[in-house]
Scaffold this motif. Sequence first.
Motif, PDB file in Angstrom:
ATOM      1  N   ALA A  72     -38.863  42.385  46.388  1.00 17.50           N
ATOM      2  CA  ALA A  72     -39.188  41.277  45.474  1.00 17.50           C
ATOM      3  C   ALA A  72     -40.369  41.630  44.583  1.00 17.50           C
ATOM      4  O   ALA A  72     -40.525  41.061  43.492  1.00 17.50           O
ATOM      5  N   LEU A  73     -41.193  42.579  45.028  1.00 14.77           N
ATOM      6  CA  LEU A  73     -42.371  42.982  44.256  1.00 14.77           C
ATOM      7  C   LEU A  73     -42.077  44.147  43.321  1.00 14.77           C
ATOM      8  O   LEU A  73     -42.684  44.278  42.262  1.00 14.77           O
ATOM      9  N   THR A  74     -41.122  45.004  43.707  1.00  9.88           N
ATOM     10  CA  THR A  74     -40.812  46.157  42.856  1.00  9.88           C
ATOM     11  C   THR A  74     -39.838  45.805  41.734  1.00  9.88           C
ATOM     12  O   THR A  74     -39.885  46.397  40.652  1.00  9.88           O
ATOM     13  N   HIS A  75     -38.936  44.857  42.003  1.00  9.16           N
ATOM     14  CA  HIS A  75     -38.000  44.316  41.003  1.00  9.16           C
ATOM     15  C   HIS A  75     -36.899  45.301  40.573  1.00  9.16           C
ATOM     16  O   HIS A  75     -35.767  44.906  40.377  1.00  9.16           O
ATOM     17  N   HIS A  76     -37.243  46.571  40.373  1.00 11.18           N
ATOM     18  CA  HIS A  76     -36.298  47.488  39.742  1.00 11.18           C
ATOM     19  C   HIS A  76     -35.576  48.353  40.776  1.00 11.18           C
ATOM     20  O   HIS A  76     -36.130  48.707  41.810  1.00 11.18           O
ATOM     21  N   PHE A  77     -34.341  48.703  40.443  1.00  9.88           N
ATOM     22  CA  PHE A  77     -33.546  49.540  41.342  1.00  9.88           C
ATOM     23  C   PHE A  77     -32.620  50.480  40.570  1.00  9.88           C
ATOM     24  O   PHE A  77     -31.906  51.277  41.161  1.00  9.88           O
ATOM     25  N   HIS A  78     -32.618  50.400  39.245  1.00 12.30           N
ATOM     26  CA  HIS A  78     -31.685  51.183  38.448  1.00 12.30           C
ATOM     27  C   HIS A  78     -32.182  52.617  38.244  1.00 12.30           C
ATOM     28  O   HIS A  78     -33.358  52.927  38.398  1.00 12.30           O
ATOM     29  N   VAL A  79     -31.249  53.482  37.867  1.00 16.63           N
ATOM     30  CA  VAL A  79     -31.558  54.850  37.469  1.00 16.63           C
ATOM     31  C   VAL A  79     -31.837  54.835  35.971  1.00 16.63           C
ATOM     32  O   VAL A  79     -31.157  54.118  35.220  1.00 16.63           O
ATOM     33  N   PRO A  80     -32.844  55.558  35.483  1.00 16.01           N
ATOM     34  CA  PRO A  80     -33.122  55.575  34.041  1.00 16.01           C
ATOM     35  C   PRO A  80     -31.868  55.903  33.241  1.00 16.01           C
ATOM     36  O   PRO A  80     -31.090  56.787  33.620  1.00 16.01           O
ATOM     37  N   PRO A  81     -31.628  55.191  32.138  1.00 15.53           N
ATOM     38  CA  PRO A  81     -30.380  55.367  31.377  1.00 15.53           C
ATOM     39  C   PRO A  81     -30.157  56.787  30.887  1.00 15.53           C
ATOM     40  O   PRO A  81     -29.018  57.246  30.812  1.00 15.53           O
ATOM     41  N   GLU A  82     -31.236  57.512  30.552  1.00 10.49           N
ATOM     42  CA  GLU A  82     -31.070  58.875  30.052  1.00 10.49           C
ATOM     43  C   GLU A  82     -30.527  59.820  31.138  1.00 10.49           C
ATOM     44  O   GLU A  82     -29.933  60.851  30.831  1.00 10.49           O
TER      45      GLU A  82
END
Length: 333
Positions: free
Chosen positions: A104-114
Amino acid sequence: MTRSRIFPNCWRILELFASVVIFFCITLYRNTDYYTKRASHHLPRHLCTPGEVAAKAAIIIPNFSRNHRIFLQISDYFWADNRSSYPLPYGTKGDELLFMQALALTHHFHVPPEIDRLQCRRCVVVGNGYRLKNSSLGDVIDKYDVVIRLNNGPVYNYESDVGSKTTIRIFYPESATFDLTLDNNPETLMVLVPFKSLDLKWLSSILNDEKRIEEGFWRTPPIIWNVNPENLRILNPYFMQVAAIDLLKYNLKTKELKSIPTTGIMAITFAIHFCDQVYIAGFGYPSNTTKYVHYYDNETLEQMKISQHKVPLEAIAIKKLLQQKIIHNLTYF
């Protein structure tokens, strides 16, 4: 001087010159052959075949699949079918609430689009082994699409040997002593490998600026750690599970399991699932030529014996991956 005496002298000079040229070429070849072998990855990008590693890995890893999340996300814990069968560090069982709080604190889980949009990902896992010292592999390493570094392996002042590009740095709290700015790039993903519940509590205390937890760690982790939360990820423990069960043949049902895969073998496991070509550099342990373990300090193998790692077993596993050409080596093993 007669013409008959001039021509033999000319031939002798030409023969001598030819001998010198041949000797120089042989010497140059011998001196560069070692480095040529290490840099044999200089291949045209079209030779990177999508799915190349996956096809080979499926032969030796039972039920190999890339249909697993790379990084955890908070939605994982609202669905019963995503619950893990194992506790940390091989799964999330029993620590779901701590994972939710941290995510909940990190928010992000995606791989950079590049990186995500690459048709074929060429990756290098940079170990911290002494064999990187004076290797001059820095420029070679920086040419890869994804450069994965481990723990507190420094970059600053070692660029000529280890490069300056860092796509992903895999760490745990005790190893988070690297310089966040000098040893990484602004976009580097800081990927936590949680070995125990305290690791998640440490991350939450850092991001929430709460009272730090200092007890329960084998070495005190950073008290002040000014990381950008947008760059933080939590690695799916599934990769530790695969490293332990499928590569090291651990029996995770044994209650008194005392061995844990190193960050290195776990990172290689992750790369096999994430990349289409996998190279490693700086893996291996002291030989007859040196007693030191790392390229940046004077730690010896004797000092490492207190760790919970089965080093000889991991060496066998890595050699098998090399022999099967699932991974390739830039240094030597």
